[in-house]
Scaffold this active site. Structure first.
Site, PDB file in Angstrom:
ATOM      1  N   LYS A 281       0.817  -1.216   0.000  1.00 50.06           N
ATOM      2  CA  LYS A 281       0.000   0.000   0.000  1.00 50.06           C
ATOM      3  C   LYS A 281       0.854   1.272   0.000  1.00 50.06           C
ATOM      4  O   LYS A 281       2.037   1.247   0.345  1.00 50.06           O
ATOM      5  CB  LYS A 281      -0.990  -0.030   1.159  1.00 50.06           C
ATOM      6  CG  LYS A 281      -2.081  -1.063   0.893  1.00 50.06           C
ATOM      7  CD  LYS A 281      -3.273  -0.958   1.804  1.00 50.06           C
ATOM      8  CE  LYS A 281      -4.369  -1.928   1.309  1.00 50.06           C
ATOM      9  NZ  LYS A 281      -5.512  -1.996   2.214  1.00 50.06           N
ATOM     10  N   ARG A 316      -3.447 -10.461   4.569  1.00 47.49           N
ATOM     11  CA  ARG A 316      -3.790 -10.467   3.146  1.00 47.49           C
ATOM     12  C   ARG A 316      -2.643  -9.837   2.355  1.00 47.49           C
ATOM     13  O   ARG A 316      -2.348  -8.648   2.516  1.00 47.49           O
ATOM     14  CB  ARG A 316      -5.097  -9.693   2.936  1.00 47.49           C
ATOM     15  CG  ARG A 316      -5.624  -9.676   1.513  1.00 47.49           C
ATOM     16  CD  ARG A 316      -6.920  -8.874   1.442  1.00 47.49           C
ATOM     17  NE  ARG A 316      -7.496  -8.900   0.100  1.00 47.49           N
ATOM     18  CZ  ARG A 316      -7.159  -8.046  -0.866  1.00 47.49           C
ATOM     19  NH1 ARG A 316      -6.259  -7.101  -0.641  1.00 47.49           N
ATOM     20  NH2 ARG A 316      -7.734  -8.132  -2.065  1.00 47.49           N
TER      21      ARG A 316
END
Length: 343
Positions: A281, A316
């Site tokens: 991210k 994840r």
């Protein structure tokens, strides 16, 4: 009277006091709790002073996901069958490539496969139900036809997409809207009995990063997830079937993300397994000086290990092989090494 929040101070050290409590039936323990109020300085109290209900929520072992026990860290491999996801868009949007990637992720050590047919990256636009179903259901069907034995999660905000995925062979739901985008999603969860992950996001992908604001990001998101869990329970979904995700990167600044990661253990008070989705991210690139998403695996591993140290059960990730290796080393150090075989 101000609401009181209880954040267990998670530890993994082998020198564990007799009075310590096990966190969520997992690998962490705690003997102190940070007591937090919105309008007062935090306090540290002994874990044995917790109210009974809070102690039960923090300590009770979490229900397995099917046959997958949650007393050890679990890896969820990401499979985006989209042309426009932020990191791997266009790589696996052809069925044969997606199926091959799924088996590869399983071989690398993924316990769960999370299949998504709609990008929710910042700025992404909505995909029609028909298109999302066409991207995901055939891949799931083909995986089951070829004997894929792992847990398959459908990453969608839409009830019809979720229903078709379950029909095709998925056995878990992952709703990044926390049941807000499509209220019928809760009915799919209730009728199917499939585990469902509820995530926090401020705004929609189109605008969520425009100007995200919170009073207290950690407590605001805890309250939000507590409310969404209560809504699901009111519709017949058992708390034991709910997974909570604070939604790192979804309507959050870098400072918001870091505050959430520092306080992750608070979310065990929801009485649910926790999912952490930080893979590649933007905040990792900002803090770690990695402009390209594909170069953010080391930062992803660093944050994953921080989550492990706070008892987060499900992680994840895109880079499954690398993260699995890091988790195995962390786990061997934290919990003790059990030699498996020479294979």
């Amino acid at each position: 009277m101000d609401k009181i929040y209880y954040r267990p101070i998670a530890r993994t050290d082998s020198a564990r006091p007799e009075t310590a409590l096990t966190l969520a039936g997992g690998w962490c323990w705690f003997d102190e709790v940070e007591l937090i109020r919105r309008d007062a300085e935090p306090e540290i109290i002994p874990a044995t002073h917790l109210p009974e209900e809070e102690m039960i929520r923090l300590c009770e072992p979490r229900k397995p996901l099917g046959t997958l026990a949650l007393d050890a860290p679990r890896i969820m491999g990401i499979l985006n069958v989209t042309p426009d996801s932020f990191s791997d868009g266009g790589q696996f949007d052809v069925e044969d490539a997606a199926v091959a990637r799924a088996f590869a992720l399983r071989e690398m050590g993924a316990d769960i496969l999370d299949i998504g047919g709609e990008s929710t990256r910042p700025g992404a636009t909505e995909v029609s139900e028909d298109e999302e179903i066409a991207r995901t259901a055939p891949v799931i069907s083909e995986l089951r036809a070829r004997g894929f034995d792992g847990l398959i999660s459908i990453d969608t905000r839409k009830a019809l997409v979720a229903d078709q995925a379950l029909e095709a062979g998925a056995n878990m739901l992952n709703d990044v809207s926390g049941l807000e985008f499509d209220p019928a999603m809760v009915e799919v969860a209730e009728i199917s009995g499939a585990p469902i992950c509820l995530m926090h996001a401020q705004g929609l992908p189109e605008d969520m990063q425009d100007d995200p604001r919170y009073g207290d990001v950690l407590l605001d998101i805890y309250d939000y997830l507590e409310d969404r869990i209560a809504l699901a329970e009111a519709h017949g979904v058992e708390r034991a079937n709910i997974i909570a995700d604070p939604g790192i990167g979804f309507g959050k600044t870098v400072a918001h993300n870091l505050a959430l990661i520092r306080g992750l253990s608070l979310f065990h008070g929801l009485g649910c397994p926790l999912l952490l989705g930080v893979s590649r991210k933007r905040f990792i690139g900002t803090v770690g000086h990695a402009e390209e998403a594909s170069a953010r695996m080391p930062g992803t591993l660093a944050v994953t290990l921080t989550g492990l140290a706070q008892g987060v059960q499900i992680h994840r990730v895109h880079d499954v092989a690398e993260i699995v290796q890091g988790v195995r080393l962390w786990d061997a150090i934290a919990r003790g090494y059990a030699e498996e075989s020479d294979a």
